[in-house]
Enzyme design. Structure first.
Site, PDB file in Angstrom:
ATOM      1  N   GLU A 175       9.484  13.931  -6.579  1.00 20.84           N
ATOM      2  CA  GLU A 175       8.440  12.909  -6.603  1.00 20.84           C
ATOM      3  C   GLU A 175       7.925  12.596  -7.768  1.00 20.84           C
ATOM      4  O   GLU A 175       7.863  13.438  -8.763  1.00 20.84           O
ATOM      5  CB  GLU A 175       7.268  13.338  -5.634  1.00 20.84           C
ATOM      6  CG  GLU A 175       6.139  12.468  -5.582  1.00 20.84           C
ATOM      7  CD  GLU A 175       6.143  10.877  -5.485  1.00 20.84           C
ATOM      8  OE1 GLU A 175       6.840  10.757  -4.467  1.00 20.84           O
ATOM      9  OE2 GLU A 175       5.719   9.921  -6.252  1.00 20.84           O
ATOM     10  N   ARG A 189      -3.459   6.138   5.845  1.00 24.21           N
ATOM     11  CA  ARG A 189      -2.150   6.404   5.475  1.00 24.21           C
ATOM     12  C   ARG A 189      -2.145   7.852   4.764  1.00 24.21           C
ATOM     13  O   ARG A 189      -1.139   8.632   4.996  1.00 24.21           O
ATOM     14  CB  ARG A 189      -1.574   5.454   4.396  1.00 24.21           C
ATOM     15  CG  ARG A 189      -1.512   3.962   4.826  1.00 24.21           C
ATOM     16  CD  ARG A 189      -1.362   3.186   3.821  1.00 24.21           C
ATOM     17  NE  ARG A 189      -0.027   3.244   2.886  1.00 24.21           N
ATOM     18  CZ  ARG A 189       1.087   2.708   3.068  1.00 24.21           C
ATOM     19  NH1 ARG A 189       1.021   1.687   3.961  1.00 24.21           N
ATOM     20  NH2 ARG A 189       2.370   3.066   2.581  1.00 24.21           N
ATOM     21  N   TYR A 192      -8.418  -2.563  12.664  1.00 21.64           N
ATOM     22  CA  TYR A 192      -8.185  -1.516  13.542  1.00 21.64           C
ATOM     23  C   TYR A 192      -8.837  -0.257  12.965  1.00 21.64           C
ATOM     24  O   TYR A 192      -9.165  -0.069  11.812  1.00 21.64           O
ATOM     25  CB  TYR A 192      -6.739  -1.299  13.978  1.00 21.64           C
ATOM     26  CG  TYR A 192      -5.774  -1.066  12.792  1.00 21.64           C
ATOM     27  CD1 TYR A 192      -4.955  -2.166  12.256  1.00 21.64           C
ATOM     28  CD2 TYR A 192      -5.633   0.208  12.012  1.00 21.64           C
ATOM     29  CE1 TYR A 192      -4.127  -2.034  11.220  1.00 21.64           C
ATOM     30  CE2 TYR A 192      -4.678   0.196  10.966  1.00 21.64           C
ATOM     31  CZ  TYR A 192      -4.109  -0.953  10.442  1.00 21.64           C
ATOM     32  OH  TYR A 192      -3.046  -0.649   9.556  1.00 21.64           O
ATOM     33  N   ASP A 209      11.914   2.456   2.950  1.00 18.41           N
ATOM     34  CA  ASP A 209      11.623   0.997   2.408  1.00 18.41           C
ATOM     35  C   ASP A 209      12.790   1.028   1.350  1.00 18.41           C
ATOM     36  O   ASP A 209      13.108  -0.205   0.743  1.00 18.41           O
ATOM     37  CB  ASP A 209      10.305   0.837   1.440  1.00 18.41           C
ATOM     38  CG  ASP A 209       9.343   0.372   2.254  1.00 18.41           C
ATOM     39  OD1 ASP A 209       9.420   0.231   3.576  1.00 18.41           O
ATOM     40  OD2 ASP A 209       8.043   0.024   1.826  1.00 18.41           O
TER      41      ASP A 209
HETATM   42  C1  LIG Z   1       0.049  -4.791   3.692  1.00 20.83           C
HETATM   43  C2  LIG Z   1       0.934  -3.591   4.382  1.00 20.83           C
HETATM   44  C3  LIG Z   1       0.675  -2.959   5.756  1.00 20.83           C
HETATM   45  C4  LIG Z   1       1.749  -2.047   6.318  1.00 20.83           C
HETATM   46  N1  LIG Z   1       1.232  -1.727   7.506  1.00 20.83           N
HETATM   47  C5  LIG Z   1       2.249  -1.038   8.489  1.00 20.83           C
HETATM   48  C6  LIG Z   1       2.054  -0.461   9.458  1.00 20.83           C
HETATM   49  O1  LIG Z   1       0.715  -0.797  10.453  1.00 20.83           O
HETATM   50  N2  LIG Z   1       2.851   0.513  10.021  1.00 20.83           N
HETATM   51  C7  LIG Z   1       3.831   0.866   9.592  1.00 20.83           C
HETATM   52  O2  LIG Z   1       4.744   1.358  10.046  1.00 20.83           O
HETATM   53  N3  LIG Z   1       4.030   0.390   8.205  1.00 20.83           N
HETATM   54  C8  LIG Z   1       3.423  -0.533   7.630  1.00 20.83           C
HETATM   55  N4  LIG Z   1       3.537  -0.805   6.528  1.00 20.83           N
HETATM   56  C9  LIG Z   1       4.977  -0.554   5.779  1.00 20.83           C
HETATM   57  C10 LIG Z   1       4.756   0.934   4.943  1.00 20.83           C
HETATM   58  O3  LIG Z   1       3.544   1.006   4.289  1.00 20.83           O
HETATM   59  C11 LIG Z   1       5.994   1.236   4.179  1.00 20.83           C
HETATM   60  O4  LIG Z   1       7.196   0.875   5.214  1.00 20.83           O
HETATM   61  C12 LIG Z   1       6.230   2.699   3.967  1.00 20.83           C
HETATM   62  O5  LIG Z   1       5.088   3.051   3.138  1.00 20.83           O
HETATM   63  C13 LIG Z   1       7.538   3.173   3.383  1.00 20.83           C
HETATM   64  O6  LIG Z   1       7.462   4.413   3.018  1.00 20.83           O
HETATM   65  P1  LIG Z   1       8.643   5.095   1.942  1.00 20.83           P
HETATM   66  O7  LIG Z   1       8.235   6.659   1.883  1.00 20.83           O
HETATM   67  O8  LIG Z   1      10.033   4.480   2.341  1.00 20.83           O
HETATM   68  O9  LIG Z   1       7.997   4.319   0.550  1.00 20.83           O
HETATM   69  P2  LIG Z   1       6.902   4.680  -0.249  1.00 20.83           P
HETATM   70  O10 LIG Z   1       5.726   4.718   0.766  1.00 20.83           O
HETATM   71  O11 LIG Z   1       6.821   3.628  -1.137  1.00 20.83           O
HETATM   72  O12 LIG Z   1       7.192   6.347  -1.031  1.00 20.83           O
HETATM   73  C14 LIG Z   1       8.126   5.986  -2.079  1.00 20.83           C
HETATM   74  C15 LIG Z   1       7.865   7.368  -2.821  1.00 20.83           C
HETATM   75  O13 LIG Z   1       8.884   7.471  -3.795  1.00 20.83           O
HETATM   76  C16 LIG Z   1       8.419   7.846  -5.020  1.00 20.83           C
HETATM   77  N5  LIG Z   1       9.283   7.174  -6.027  1.00 20.83           N
HETATM   78  C17 LIG Z   1       9.520   6.195  -6.482  1.00 20.83           C
HETATM   79  N6  LIG Z   1      10.701   6.201  -7.392  1.00 20.83           N
HETATM   80  C18 LIG Z   1      11.011   7.332  -7.609  1.00 20.83           C
HETATM   81  C19 LIG Z   1      11.653   7.979  -8.313  1.00 20.83           C
HETATM   82  N7  LIG Z   1      12.730   7.422  -9.051  1.00 20.83           N
HETATM   83  N8  LIG Z   1      12.105   9.357  -8.239  1.00 20.83           N
HETATM   84  C20 LIG Z   1      11.072  10.132  -7.710  1.00 20.83           C
HETATM   85  N9  LIG Z   1      10.116   9.535  -6.687  1.00 20.83           N
HETATM   86  C21 LIG Z   1      10.212   8.279  -6.748  1.00 20.83           C
HETATM   87  C22 LIG Z   1       6.873   6.888  -4.896  1.00 20.83           C
HETATM   88  O14 LIG Z   1       5.993   7.484  -6.081  1.00 20.83           O
HETATM   89  C23 LIG Z   1       6.561   7.054  -3.718  1.00 20.83           C
HETATM   90  O15 LIG Z   1       5.877   8.418  -3.402  1.00 20.83           O
HETATM   91  C24 LIG Z   1       2.891  -1.954   5.662  1.00 20.83           C
HETATM   92  C25 LIG Z   1       3.148  -2.343   4.357  1.00 20.83           C
HETATM   93  C26 LIG Z   1       2.079  -3.276   3.925  1.00 20.83           C
HETATM   94  C27 LIG Z   1       2.410  -3.516   2.294  1.00 20.83           C
END
Ligand SMILES: Cc1cc2nc3c(=O)[nH]c(=O)nc-3n(C[C@H](O)[C@H](O)[C@H](O)COP(=O)(O)OP(=O)(O)OC[C@H]3O[C@@H](n4cnc5c(N)ncnc54)[C@H](O)[C@@H]3O)c2cc1C
Length: 396
Positions: free
Chosen positions: A32, A106, A215, A297
Protein backbone atom coordinates in the site's frame (compact mmCIF):
# COMPACT_ATOMS: atom_id res chain seq x y z
CA UNK A 1 3.95 -25.68 -2.64
CA UNK A 2 2.33 -22.40 -1.58
CA UNK A 3 2.11 -19.86 -4.37
CA UNK A 4 2.70 -16.20 -3.67
CA UNK A 5 0.40 -13.40 -4.83
CA UNK A 6 1.59 -9.79 -4.80
CA UNK A 7 -1.16 -7.18 -4.48
CA UNK A 8 -0.73 -3.47 -5.21
CA UNK A 9 -3.20 -1.35 -3.24
CA UNK A 10 -4.86 -1.77 0.14
CA UNK A 11 -8.26 -0.16 -0.55
CA UNK A 12 -11.51 -2.11 -0.39
CA UNK A 13 -10.58 -4.05 -3.54
CA UNK A 14 -7.02 -4.88 -2.47
CA UNK A 15 -8.04 -6.04 1.01
CA UNK A 16 -10.91 -8.11 -0.41
CA UNK A 17 -8.44 -9.68 -2.84
CA UNK A 18 -5.95 -10.41 -0.04
CA UNK A 19 -8.69 -12.14 1.94
CA UNK A 20 -10.04 -14.19 -0.96
CA UNK A 21 -6.61 -15.24 -2.25
CA UNK A 22 -5.30 -16.21 1.18
CA UNK A 23 -8.49 -18.20 1.77
CA UNK A 24 -7.65 -19.97 -1.52
CA UNK A 25 -4.42 -21.19 0.07
CA UNK A 26 -1.95 -18.67 -1.35
CA UNK A 27 0.66 -16.58 0.44
CA UNK A 28 -0.09 -12.89 -0.02
CA UNK A 29 2.07 -9.79 0.15
CA UNK A 30 0.15 -6.54 -0.15
CA UNK A 31 1.85 -3.21 -0.91
CA UNK A 32 0.00 0.00 0.00
CA UNK A 33 1.32 3.39 -1.01
CA UNK A 34 -0.10 5.27 2.01
CA UNK A 35 1.55 5.22 5.42
CA UNK A 36 -1.63 3.97 7.11
CA UNK A 37 -4.63 1.95 6.03
CA UNK A 38 -7.57 4.31 5.80
CA UNK A 39 -10.65 5.24 3.82
CA UNK A 40 -12.24 8.61 3.21
CA UNK A 41 -15.15 9.70 5.37
CA UNK A 42 -18.09 8.82 3.21
CA UNK A 43 -20.73 6.17 2.85
CA UNK A 44 -21.21 3.35 0.44
CA UNK A 45 -24.17 1.15 -0.48
CA UNK A 46 -23.74 -2.58 -0.99
CA UNK A 47 -26.31 -4.65 -2.86
CA UNK A 48 -27.21 -8.22 -1.87
CA UNK A 49 -24.90 -9.53 -4.63
CA UNK A 50 -21.98 -8.07 -2.66
CA UNK A 51 -23.23 -8.70 0.86
CA UNK A 52 -23.63 -12.37 -0.06
CA UNK A 53 -19.91 -12.54 -0.88
CA UNK A 54 -18.98 -10.87 2.42
CA UNK A 55 -21.27 -13.23 4.34
CA UNK A 56 -19.55 -16.14 2.59
CA UNK A 57 -16.27 -14.90 4.06
CA UNK A 58 -17.76 -15.06 7.57
CA UNK A 59 -18.22 -11.29 7.95
CA UNK A 60 -21.98 -11.18 8.66
CA UNK A 61 -21.62 -10.38 12.38
CA UNK A 62 -18.94 -7.76 11.81
CA UNK A 63 -21.15 -6.02 9.22
CA UNK A 64 -24.21 -6.27 11.43
CA UNK A 65 -22.37 -4.32 14.13
CA UNK A 66 -21.56 -1.27 11.97
CA UNK A 67 -23.81 -1.14 8.90
CA UNK A 68 -27.33 0.22 8.45
CA UNK A 69 -30.06 -1.86 6.84
CA UNK A 70 -32.54 0.52 5.18
CA UNK A 71 -36.09 -0.77 4.75
CA UNK A 72 -36.71 0.94 1.41
CA UNK A 73 -35.30 2.93 -1.46
CA UNK A 74 -37.42 5.92 -2.38
CA UNK A 75 -37.02 7.88 -5.61
CA UNK A 76 -38.32 11.44 -5.54
CA UNK A 77 -38.34 14.41 -7.86
CA UNK A 78 -35.72 16.90 -6.67
CA UNK A 79 -37.90 19.70 -8.04
CA UNK A 80 -41.40 18.86 -6.81
CA UNK A 81 -40.50 16.45 -4.01
CA UNK A 82 -43.09 14.03 -5.41
CA UNK A 83 -42.54 10.29 -4.82
CA UNK A 84 -41.72 8.70 -8.19
CA UNK A 85 -41.04 5.11 -7.19
CA UNK A 86 -40.14 2.82 -4.35
CA UNK A 87 -38.24 -0.45 -3.88
CA UNK A 88 -38.63 -2.44 -0.65
CA UNK A 89 -35.21 -3.47 0.69
CA UNK A 90 -34.93 -5.05 4.17
CA UNK A 91 -36.46 -8.50 4.52
CA UNK A 92 -37.90 -8.45 0.97
CA UNK A 93 -34.44 -8.14 -0.61
CA UNK A 94 -32.87 -10.62 1.79
CA UNK A 95 -35.55 -13.15 0.93
CA UNK A 96 -35.32 -12.61 -2.82
CA UNK A 97 -31.54 -12.58 -3.11
CA UNK A 98 -30.25 -14.40 -0.03
CA UNK A 99 -28.58 -11.38 1.58
CA UNK A 100 -29.66 -7.90 2.68
CA UNK A 101 -29.03 -4.53 1.03
CA UNK A 102 -26.94 -2.38 3.36
CA UNK A 103 -25.33 1.03 3.66
CA UNK A 104 -22.07 1.50 5.51
CA UNK A 105 -19.33 4.01 6.22
CA UNK A 106 -16.39 3.24 3.92
CA UNK A 107 -13.98 3.21 6.85
CA UNK A 108 -16.17 0.66 8.62
CA UNK A 109 -16.21 -1.67 5.59
CA UNK A 110 -12.47 -1.19 5.16
CA UNK A 111 -11.97 -1.93 8.87
CA UNK A 112 -14.05 -5.12 8.69
CA UNK A 113 -11.95 -6.34 5.74
CA UNK A 114 -8.65 -5.31 7.35
CA UNK A 115 -9.46 -7.16 10.55
CA UNK A 116 -10.34 -10.30 8.58
CA UNK A 117 -7.12 -10.05 6.55
CA UNK A 118 -5.03 -9.60 9.69
CA UNK A 119 -6.39 -12.89 10.98
CA UNK A 120 -5.02 -14.72 7.94
CA UNK A 121 -1.60 -16.10 8.86
CA UNK A 122 -0.28 -16.05 5.29
CA UNK A 123 -0.83 -12.35 4.53
CA UNK A 124 1.91 -9.74 4.93
CA UNK A 125 0.84 -6.11 4.74
CA UNK A 126 3.42 -3.46 3.77
CA UNK A 127 2.62 0.24 4.25
CA UNK A 128 4.44 3.18 2.60
CA UNK A 129 5.41 0.84 -0.24
CA UNK A 130 4.11 2.22 -3.54
CA UNK A 131 4.45 -0.17 -6.43
CA UNK A 132 6.65 1.64 -8.92
CA UNK A 133 7.06 -0.91 -11.70
CA UNK A 134 6.93 -4.62 -12.46
CA UNK A 135 8.26 -7.10 -14.97
CA UNK A 136 7.13 -10.62 -15.78
CA UNK A 137 8.63 -13.74 -17.33
CA UNK A 138 7.17 -17.17 -17.99
CA UNK A 139 8.29 -18.21 -14.49
CA UNK A 140 7.54 -15.23 -12.22
CA UNK A 141 6.52 -11.60 -11.79
CA UNK A 142 8.83 -9.14 -10.02
CA UNK A 143 7.68 -5.85 -8.51
CA UNK A 144 9.65 -2.82 -7.47
CA UNK A 145 7.98 -1.34 -4.40
CA UNK A 146 10.88 0.75 -3.06
CA UNK A 147 14.56 1.30 -3.76
CA UNK A 148 15.53 -2.19 -2.56
CA UNK A 149 15.75 -5.39 -4.58
CA UNK A 150 12.71 -6.51 -6.57
CA UNK A 151 10.16 -8.78 -4.93
CA UNK A 152 9.24 -11.93 -6.77
CA UNK A 153 5.88 -13.68 -6.80
CA UNK A 154 3.73 -15.96 -8.93
CA UNK A 155 1.00 -13.42 -9.68
CA UNK A 156 0.51 -9.66 -9.39
CA UNK A 157 -2.92 -8.16 -8.73
CA UNK A 158 -3.26 -4.48 -9.59
CA UNK A 159 -5.82 -3.18 -7.07
CA UNK A 160 -4.28 0.28 -7.04
CA UNK A 161 -7.38 2.27 -7.90
CA UNK A 162 -8.50 4.53 -10.70
CA UNK A 163 -5.03 6.04 -11.30
CA UNK A 164 -3.47 2.55 -11.34
CA UNK A 165 0.26 2.30 -11.99
CA UNK A 166 -0.14 -1.41 -12.73
CA UNK A 167 -2.71 -0.66 -15.44
CA UNK A 168 -0.53 2.00 -17.00
CA UNK A 169 2.37 -0.46 -17.28
CA UNK A 170 0.19 -3.38 -18.33
CA UNK A 171 -2.13 -1.75 -20.89
CA UNK A 172 -0.70 1.74 -21.44
CA UNK A 173 -4.18 2.95 -22.34
CA UNK A 174 -3.92 6.48 -20.99
CA UNK A 175 -5.64 8.24 -18.12
CA UNK A 176 -9.26 7.91 -16.98
CA UNK A 177 -11.64 10.42 -18.56
CA UNK A 178 -13.35 13.31 -16.84
CA UNK A 179 -17.09 12.80 -16.70
CA UNK A 180 -18.01 16.49 -16.34
CA UNK A 181 -19.79 15.56 -13.12
CA UNK A 182 -18.87 16.63 -9.59
CA UNK A 183 -19.84 14.76 -6.42
CA UNK A 184 -20.36 16.75 -3.22
CA UNK A 185 -20.38 14.50 -0.18
CA UNK A 186 -21.13 15.05 3.48
CA UNK A 187 -21.79 13.08 6.64
CA UNK A 188 -24.00 14.50 9.34
CA UNK A 189 -24.93 13.09 12.73
CA UNK A 190 -28.67 12.38 12.65
CA UNK A 191 -29.11 13.77 16.16
CA UNK A 192 -27.78 17.13 14.86
CA UNK A 193 -30.59 17.29 12.29
CA UNK A 194 -34.14 18.46 12.99
CA UNK A 195 -36.28 15.38 13.62
CA UNK A 196 -38.15 15.70 10.33
CA UNK A 197 -34.93 15.47 8.33
CA UNK A 198 -33.61 12.33 9.99
CA UNK A 199 -33.93 9.23 7.86
CA UNK A 200 -33.21 5.50 7.93
CA UNK A 201 -34.17 5.03 4.26
CA UNK A 202 -32.28 5.48 1.03
CA UNK A 203 -33.70 8.44 -0.86
CA UNK A 204 -32.63 9.40 -4.37
CA UNK A 205 -33.75 12.86 -5.50
CA UNK A 206 -33.65 13.25 -9.30
CA UNK A 207 -33.49 16.59 -11.11
CA UNK A 208 -32.28 18.01 -14.43
CA UNK A 209 -28.45 17.82 -14.59
CA UNK A 210 -28.22 16.75 -10.93
CA UNK A 211 -29.29 14.23 -8.33
CA UNK A 212 -28.88 13.75 -4.59
CA UNK A 213 -28.74 10.46 -2.68
CA UNK A 214 -29.02 10.18 1.11
CA UNK A 215 -28.77 7.10 3.30
CA UNK A 216 -27.88 6.10 6.87
CA UNK A 217 -24.46 4.75 7.92
CA UNK A 218 -22.75 3.86 11.24
CA UNK A 219 -25.71 1.76 12.46
CA UNK A 220 -28.00 4.58 11.37
CA UNK A 221 -26.39 7.25 13.58
CA UNK A 222 -25.13 9.30 10.63
CA UNK A 223 -26.74 10.38 7.38
CA UNK A 224 -24.54 10.25 4.27
CA UNK A 225 -25.52 12.73 1.56
CA UNK A 226 -24.09 12.82 -1.98
CA UNK A 227 -25.08 15.49 -4.48
CA UNK A 228 -23.93 15.02 -8.06
CA UNK A 229 -24.08 18.02 -10.39
CA UNK A 230 -22.80 18.76 -13.88
CA UNK A 231 -19.75 21.01 -13.71
CA UNK A 232 -16.00 21.35 -14.00
CA UNK A 233 -13.22 22.47 -11.69
CA UNK A 234 -9.58 23.36 -12.32
CA UNK A 235 -7.36 20.61 -13.76
CA UNK A 236 -5.31 20.14 -10.60
CA UNK A 237 -8.46 19.01 -8.78
CA UNK A 238 -8.29 15.63 -10.54
CA UNK A 239 -7.44 13.63 -7.47
CA UNK A 240 -10.51 13.13 -5.33
CA UNK A 241 -11.64 14.46 -1.97
CA UNK A 242 -11.22 18.25 -1.76
CA UNK A 243 -12.99 20.57 0.63
CA UNK A 244 -15.90 22.03 -1.30
CA UNK A 245 -17.41 25.45 -1.78
CA UNK A 246 -20.94 25.15 -0.37
CA UNK A 247 -22.03 28.23 -2.35
CA UNK A 248 -21.23 26.46 -5.67
CA UNK A 249 -23.34 23.52 -4.58
CA UNK A 250 -26.17 25.79 -3.44
CA UNK A 251 -26.30 27.51 -6.82
CA UNK A 252 -26.18 24.17 -8.71
CA UNK A 253 -29.16 22.92 -6.70
CA UNK A 254 -31.05 26.20 -6.41
CA UNK A 255 -34.21 24.91 -8.11
CA UNK A 256 -34.73 22.03 -5.69
CA UNK A 257 -37.84 21.58 -3.56
CA UNK A 258 -37.96 22.89 0.02
CA UNK A 259 -37.73 19.39 1.56
CA UNK A 260 -34.44 18.67 -0.21
CA UNK A 261 -33.08 22.18 0.33
CA UNK A 262 -33.67 21.81 4.05
CA UNK A 263 -31.53 18.66 4.17
CA UNK A 264 -28.77 20.30 2.13
CA UNK A 265 -28.86 23.54 4.13
CA UNK A 266 -28.59 21.65 7.43
CA UNK A 267 -25.22 20.22 6.39
CA UNK A 268 -21.78 21.75 6.84
CA UNK A 269 -18.42 20.55 5.63
CA UNK A 270 -19.07 19.27 2.09
CA UNK A 271 -16.24 17.46 0.33
CA UNK A 272 -15.85 17.56 -3.44
CA UNK A 273 -14.88 14.62 -5.66
CA UNK A 274 -14.24 15.14 -9.35
CA UNK A 275 -15.73 12.08 -11.04
CA UNK A 276 -13.78 10.11 -13.64
CA UNK A 277 -14.40 6.83 -15.38
CA UNK A 278 -13.18 4.67 -18.24
CA UNK A 279 -14.93 2.96 -21.09
CA UNK A 280 -15.46 -0.76 -20.38
CA UNK A 281 -12.72 -3.18 -21.36
CA UNK A 282 -12.96 -4.81 -24.75
CA UNK A 283 -12.26 -8.32 -23.52
CA UNK A 284 -10.68 -10.62 -20.97
CA UNK A 285 -7.29 -10.02 -22.62
CA UNK A 286 -7.23 -6.58 -20.94
CA UNK A 287 -8.38 -7.74 -17.49
CA UNK A 288 -5.38 -10.09 -17.13
CA UNK A 289 -2.15 -10.39 -19.10
CA UNK A 290 0.17 -13.29 -18.26
CA UNK A 291 0.80 -13.26 -14.52
CA UNK A 292 -0.77 -9.84 -13.92
CA UNK A 293 -4.48 -9.12 -13.36
CA UNK A 294 -6.41 -5.93 -12.66
CA UNK A 295 -9.14 -5.66 -10.02
CA UNK A 296 -11.60 -3.01 -8.82
CA UNK A 297 -11.26 0.58 -10.02
CA UNK A 298 -7.91 -0.23 -11.64
CA UNK A 299 -9.86 -2.46 -14.04
CA UNK A 300 -13.29 -0.82 -14.35
CA UNK A 301 -13.65 2.65 -12.81
CA UNK A 302 -17.28 3.63 -13.22
CA UNK A 303 -19.72 6.41 -12.48
CA UNK A 304 -21.26 5.86 -9.06
CA UNK A 305 -24.92 5.85 -10.28
CA UNK A 306 -25.50 2.16 -9.74
CA UNK A 307 -23.69 2.15 -6.36
CA UNK A 308 -21.65 -0.89 -7.39
CA UNK A 309 -18.00 0.18 -7.92
CA UNK A 310 -16.74 -1.28 -4.66
CA UNK A 311 -19.25 -4.07 -5.11
CA UNK A 312 -17.64 -5.12 -8.38
CA UNK A 313 -14.20 -4.97 -6.70
CA UNK A 314 -15.47 -7.39 -4.04
CA UNK A 315 -17.07 -9.65 -6.66
CA UNK A 316 -13.74 -9.55 -8.58
CA UNK A 317 -11.92 -10.63 -5.42
CA UNK A 318 -14.29 -13.56 -4.88
CA UNK A 319 -13.84 -14.72 -8.47
CA UNK A 320 -10.05 -14.33 -8.18
CA UNK A 321 -10.13 -16.51 -5.08
CA UNK A 322 -12.09 -19.20 -6.97
CA UNK A 323 -9.69 -19.07 -9.91
CA UNK A 324 -6.53 -19.23 -7.80
CA UNK A 325 -7.92 -22.04 -5.65
CA UNK A 326 -7.17 -24.24 -8.70
CA UNK A 327 -3.43 -23.86 -7.99
CA UNK A 328 -3.08 -27.48 -6.90
CA UNK A 329 -4.18 -28.68 -10.34
CA UNK A 330 -0.87 -29.29 -12.16
CA UNK A 331 -2.61 -28.80 -15.51
CA UNK A 332 -3.27 -25.14 -14.70
CA UNK A 333 -0.52 -22.54 -14.70
CA UNK A 334 -0.93 -19.08 -13.20
CA UNK A 335 -1.64 -17.24 -16.48
CA UNK A 336 -4.39 -19.76 -17.25
CA UNK A 337 -5.95 -19.26 -13.81
CA UNK A 338 -5.85 -15.48 -14.21
CA UNK A 339 -7.34 -15.71 -17.68
CA UNK A 340 -10.18 -17.75 -16.21
CA UNK A 341 -10.73 -14.96 -13.66
CA UNK A 342 -10.70 -12.39 -16.45
CA UNK A 343 -13.13 -14.38 -18.60
CA UNK A 344 -15.57 -14.70 -15.73
CA UNK A 345 -15.43 -11.01 -14.79
CA UNK A 346 -14.97 -8.71 -17.75
CA UNK A 347 -18.46 -8.85 -19.24
CA UNK A 348 -20.26 -8.33 -15.95
CA UNK A 349 -17.98 -5.43 -15.08
CA UNK A 350 -18.55 -3.92 -18.53
CA UNK A 351 -22.30 -4.29 -18.16
CA UNK A 352 -22.32 -2.63 -14.75
CA UNK A 353 -20.13 0.23 -16.07
CA UNK A 354 -22.49 0.77 -19.01
CA UNK A 355 -25.58 0.64 -16.82
CA UNK A 356 -24.06 3.11 -14.35
CA UNK A 357 -23.42 5.54 -17.20
CA UNK A 358 -26.99 5.14 -18.49
CA UNK A 359 -28.42 5.61 -14.99
CA UNK A 360 -26.67 8.99 -14.82
CA UNK A 361 -28.30 10.04 -18.09
CA UNK A 362 -31.73 8.93 -16.89
CA UNK A 363 -31.28 10.44 -13.39
CA UNK A 364 -30.27 13.82 -14.82
CA UNK A 365 -32.73 13.90 -17.71
CA UNK A 366 -35.00 16.77 -18.64
CA UNK A 367 -37.84 17.03 -21.18
CA UNK A 368 -39.36 13.95 -22.71
CA UNK A 369 -36.84 11.49 -21.25
CA UNK A 370 -37.63 12.74 -17.78
CA UNK A 371 -41.35 12.43 -18.47
CA UNK A 372 -40.87 8.84 -19.72
CA UNK A 373 -38.76 7.96 -16.67
CA UNK A 374 -41.33 9.29 -14.22
CA UNK A 375 -44.17 7.58 -16.09
CA UNK A 376 -42.34 4.22 -16.16
CA UNK A 377 -41.65 4.40 -12.42
CA UNK A 378 -45.27 5.20 -11.68
CA UNK A 379 -46.67 2.43 -13.89
CA UNK A 380 -44.08 -0.30 -13.39
CA UNK A 381 -43.14 0.60 -9.80
CA UNK A 382 -40.45 -1.57 -8.27
CA UNK A 383 -39.99 -3.54 -11.52
CA UNK A 384 -37.98 -0.57 -12.82
CA UNK A 385 -35.84 -0.33 -9.70
CA UNK A 386 -35.21 -3.99 -8.97
CA UNK A 387 -32.38 -5.55 -10.99
CA UNK A 388 -32.29 -9.36 -10.67
CA UNK A 389 -29.38 -9.60 -13.16
CA UNK A 390 -27.34 -7.43 -10.78
CA UNK A 391 -28.58 -8.29 -7.31
CA UNK A 392 -28.85 -11.99 -8.12
CA UNK A 393 -25.05 -11.98 -8.26
CA UNK A 394 -22.53 -12.68 -10.93
CA UNK A 395 -20.00 -14.58 -8.88
CA UNK A 396 -19.44 -18.29 -9.32
C1 LIG B 1 -19.22 9.64 -5.11
C2 LIG B 1 -18.97 8.14 -5.11
C3 LIG B 1 -19.92 7.29 -4.55
C4 LIG B 1 -19.71 5.90 -4.56
N1 LIG B 1 -20.66 5.09 -4.04
C5 LIG B 1 -20.50 3.75 -4.10
C6 LIG B 1 -21.49 2.87 -3.55
O1 LIG B 1 -22.49 3.31 -3.01
N2 LIG B 1 -21.28 1.53 -3.67
C7 LIG B 1 -20.18 1.00 -4.27
O2 LIG B 1 -20.03 -0.23 -4.33
N3 LIG B 1 -19.21 1.81 -4.78
C8 LIG B 1 -19.36 3.16 -4.72
N4 LIG B 1 -18.39 3.98 -5.22
C9 LIG B 1 -17.21 3.38 -5.91
C10 LIG B 1 -16.13 2.95 -4.93
O3 LIG B 1 -15.77 4.03 -4.11
C11 LIG B 1 -14.90 2.45 -5.67
O4 LIG B 1 -15.29 1.63 -6.76
C12 LIG B 1 -14.01 1.64 -4.75
O5 LIG B 1 -13.58 2.43 -3.66
C13 LIG B 1 -12.78 1.13 -5.51
O6 LIG B 1 -11.94 0.43 -4.62
P1 LIG B 1 -10.47 0.02 -5.08
O7 LIG B 1 -9.89 -0.72 -3.92
O8 LIG B 1 -10.50 -0.63 -6.41
O9 LIG B 1 -9.73 1.40 -5.30
P2 LIG B 1 -9.31 2.51 -4.20
O10 LIG B 1 -10.34 2.62 -3.15
O11 LIG B 1 -8.96 3.72 -4.98
O12 LIG B 1 -8.00 1.91 -3.52
C14 LIG B 1 -6.77 1.89 -4.17
C15 LIG B 1 -5.66 1.78 -3.13
O13 LIG B 1 -4.41 1.63 -3.80
C16 LIG B 1 -3.46 2.50 -3.23
N5 LIG B 1 -2.48 2.79 -4.28
C17 LIG B 1 -2.59 3.61 -5.35
N6 LIG B 1 -1.49 3.54 -6.11
C18 LIG B 1 -0.66 2.64 -5.53
C19 LIG B 1 0.61 2.11 -5.85
N7 LIG B 1 1.29 2.50 -6.95
N8 LIG B 1 1.17 1.19 -5.03
C20 LIG B 1 0.51 0.76 -3.91
N9 LIG B 1 -0.70 1.24 -3.55
C21 LIG B 1 -1.28 2.15 -4.36
C22 LIG B 1 -4.26 3.70 -2.77
O14 LIG B 1 -3.57 4.42 -1.75
C23 LIG B 1 -5.53 3.02 -2.26
O15 LIG B 1 -5.40 2.61 -0.91
C24 LIG B 1 -18.54 5.38 -5.18
C25 LIG B 1 -17.59 6.23 -5.71
C26 LIG B 1 -17.78 7.61 -5.67
C27 LIG B 1 -16.73 8.50 -6.27
Amino acid sequence: MLRQALIAGGGIGGLAAALAVSRAGWDVRLFERASAFSEVGAGIQLGPNVVKVLHGWGLADALQAVAAFPERLQVRSAISGQLLGELPLGAAMAQRYGAPYLSIHRADLHGVLLQAVQQQADVKLHLSRPLQSFSQTAQAVTVQADDGPGIEGDALIGADGIWSTVRQELLGDGLPRRTGHLAYRALVRQSDLPELLRSQQITAWLGPRMHVVQYPVRSGEFLNVVAVVHGEVAAEADLWDHSANAADLASATAGCCAALREVMDAIEGWRLWVLHDRAPMQGAHQHAVGRVALLGDAAHPMRPYLAQGAGMAIEDAAELGHALAQALDPALDVPTMLQRYALNRWQRNARVQARALRNGQVFHAGGVVRWGRDFAMKVLGERVLDMPWLYGGGGS
